[in-house]
Design an enzyme around this catalytic site. Sequence first.
Site, mmCIF file in Angstrom:
data_model
loop_
_atom_site.group_PDB
_atom_site.id
_atom_site.type_symbol
_atom_site.label_atom_id
_atom_site.label_comp_id
_atom_site.label_asym_id
_atom_site.label_seq_id
_atom_site.Cartn_x
_atom_site.Cartn_y
_atom_site.Cartn_z
ATOM 1 N N ASP A 104 30.962 37.087 22.749
ATOM 2 C CA ASP A 104 31.314 36.505 24.045
ATOM 3 C C ASP A 104 31.388 35.001 23.862
ATOM 4 O O ASP A 104 31.176 34.485 22.764
ATOM 5 C CB ASP A 104 30.335 36.921 25.155
ATOM 6 C CG ASP A 104 31.075 37.103 26.485
ATOM 7 O OD1 ASP A 104 31.681 36.116 26.931
ATOM 8 O OD2 ASP A 104 31.062 38.210 27.042
ATOM 9 N N HIS B 269 36.866 35.619 26.637
ATOM 10 C CA HIS B 269 35.427 35.708 26.328
ATOM 11 C C HIS B 269 35.197 35.461 24.839
ATOM 12 O O HIS B 269 34.368 36.121 24.212
ATOM 13 C CB HIS B 269 34.862 37.075 26.728
ATOM 14 C CG HIS B 269 34.591 37.197 28.204
ATOM 15 N ND1 HIS B 269 33.553 36.528 28.821
ATOM 16 C CD2 HIS B 269 35.217 37.905 29.169
ATOM 17 C CE1 HIS B 269 33.561 36.838 30.128
ATOM 18 N NE2 HIS B 269 34.562 37.657 30.366
ATOM 19 N N GLU C 221 38.847 39.727 32.095
ATOM 20 C CA GLU C 221 38.696 38.390 32.662
ATOM 21 C C GLU C 221 39.383 37.265 31.892
ATOM 22 O O GLU C 221 38.824 36.185 31.725
ATOM 23 C CB GLU C 221 37.199 38.063 32.825
ATOM 24 C CG GLU C 221 36.501 39.032 33.760
ATOM 25 C CD GLU C 221 35.037 38.719 34.008
ATOM 26 O OE1 GLU C 221 34.619 38.826 35.162
ATOM 27 O OE2 GLU C 221 34.316 38.361 33.049
HETATM 28 C C1 ACM Z 1 32.759 42.570 32.768
HETATM 29 O O1 ACM Z 1 31.747 42.673 33.473
HETATM 30 N N1 ACM Z 1 33.418 41.429 32.693
HETATM 31 C C2 ACM Z 1 33.246 43.689 31.988
#
Ligand code: ACM
Length: 769
Positions: free
Chosen positions: A199, A274, A339
Amino acid sequence: MKTKYMNVIIKVIAVISLFSFYACEEESNRDTLQEISIIPEPAEMTIGDGSFKFDSKTKIVANNDMQKQAANLLIASIDNLNDNQFSSEIPESNYLLFETNDKILAEGYELEITPDAITIKANDHNGFVHGIQTISQLIPISGGNHFLPTLTIKDQPRFQWRGLMLDVSRHFFEKEYILKTIERMSYFKLNTLHLHLIDDQGWRIEIKKYPKLTEVGAFRVNQEDKHWQARPKNDPNEKGTFGGFYTQEDIKEIVAHASKYGITVIPEIEMPAHVTSAIASYPEFSCLETPVAVPSGGLWPITDIYCAGKEGTFEFLEDVLVEVMDLFPSKYIHIGGDEATKTNWETCDDCQNRMKQEGLDNTEELQSYFVKRIEKFLNSKGRILIGWDEILEGGLAPGATVMSWRGTKGGWEASEQGHDVVMTPESHMYFNMYQGEADHEPLAFGGYTTMSKVYHFDPIVDSMSAEQKNHVLGAQANLWSEYITDEDISEYMIFPRLPALAEVLWSPKNKTDWTNFSKKINPLFQRLDKMDVNYSKSVYAVTSNSQLDTAKNELTISLKNEIPNSEIRYALNDDELNAEATKYTAPFLINESATIQAAVFENGKPVGRTLEKEFNFHKAFGKNLSYNPRYHKSYSGTGNKTLVNVIRGSKNFHDKQWLAWLSPEVEIIMDMVESTEMTSVSIGSMENQGSGIYFPIKFEVFLSSDGGQFDKVGEISRPFKNNVLSTLEHFKISFEKQNAQFIKVKITNLGSPPKGGGAWIFLDEITVE
Ligand code: ACM
Ligand code: ZN
């Protein structure tokens, strides 16, 4: 359940206690009777009479490696057993026999316990592991002689994906903790550990071809003294020292250990977003190619993502995935996909060229191109791509499996398109949410996901067709670790919610009943104690709700607990909270200052935490207030009198007991109606720097007899301090006794916090005494 048996047995023991031989026999039965409490509940179980004594003389008959591996797990988990107990022949009696049977379904097992022998049948490794875990749960909690009840069990899972995700990026967890967690998952028959290895805030797996991923990407500047969401942006030139990563040897050990315990480890290699940790290590794989730092905390929106136009990005990712696939034999490889803010893709020449070449209309389609290309690569190596539900946007890759997190909607859509899905909706499956009232819990994400809420989740959505239902592989709990700073907190968030989920995912639907399950919670807690797990007892917490009747100046208090028909007792003021305290049966009234204590009782003792609430019917109760400026419309509590309703706010700032302002200064004038004697004025406030809520830096009180001329009677100045937590505080200004009709409270806002953005002031009560 326990009490009933205990009473009978105690009486029996009392009658025959002169005969020690018989007393000893009774002891053995007590152990067995007390403890048939298996989680997850077996699909079919018939309990007989009598028991089997499992000890160091019991012969273990295992004929092949698969059977022996399971037998070894059992030996390792039970005291007094050893590996000299293996026998190649079946003795007359006192043996445990492993039998492979190809009629038994995947992961299923059959267990027969008679006074002479235990037989455990399965057709695969996991089946044997589940069988021995059932035996582990039949071993008496109290230790001593291992008398197992005679019974027959036929058992197999309802769902094939029974998972837990650990986010090891936001906070790194040592290999030993992962190994321990694997054993605990296996105990409850879970079979999938999803490791969120990548991440923004940390790259956690050694990749030999790209050493900077861990040299740079695995470490960030330590800002742990600040709330995750209140950490200022980092300088790319400052070297990170906080973090860690798994070497490839560590990963091999984790995967091998998991396999022994019947658990598949699924690696998650996030893309295209991420991945700030990767871009910090290799900026050339981003659009802008400018240096960035590994962020120390919350980052939003995530714009530094992999460039979808450069071929180099795909070469890099394929290289990484080759090393990853060498380490993880799992059928599924998780590629994240969630995201991504694609603003850089809009302006990047490489990305724009790619879109032209491929005839893509928008950046959603470009992400879809990205994922499909990676899928092709994974498929060429015999693997299946799984990703978060954003991979539906712009078109799903042909063979992809979807992990539905934004509710179950993504899972519903993907299954309608004929794709397999795993359900992990935030609402029920995010174990980073609070499981009890925020005031009494470690800092967590908002949300409220109690043990019973987890238990009531079903991965199958009613409106799905039969075909769609067949595509639901199962579900998974996700523990995002922004606020999970250590192993103790991690365990606390996982347990006992994970055993609750284990039953949902394993047991037949008609065997999942919260009332029945809740009877197994006490034995579960005893087992968790024995396993040295730091678990939450919030399921036993009493919560209260207070309703103010302004006409009568009365509060109605209701008390509640998650467990049906639990025995709640409460005591007012100085009364003692014990087994004789008032049993709660219906809401009750209070109309003067009082403290309330309440707890759930079992066997005459309080279990879990005691609720303590104080209601102070102070001098300003119900008086009129004028505000300058008026409170923000998003936080208007129960209206104008929120601050004088004697009901205090909680750490949940949406609880309708808070008024809030973004203004630099707030003035509140209270009219006490007549000249009133007073010695103090205090305000209740909250700080939650992650949500931009800060304590006032100054609080002043002025008094007046006519509402025109105000005289200052005191002030509190409080400079800004970093605060990791969410905190409630009462600021009190005391003064010489005096009379006044009007009180002016002046609050000064911090204004500009170090992380940037605005600052909120939150108030829940102004108390006058
Ligand atoms: C997530 O909670 N962004 C998968
Ligand atoms: Zn680009």
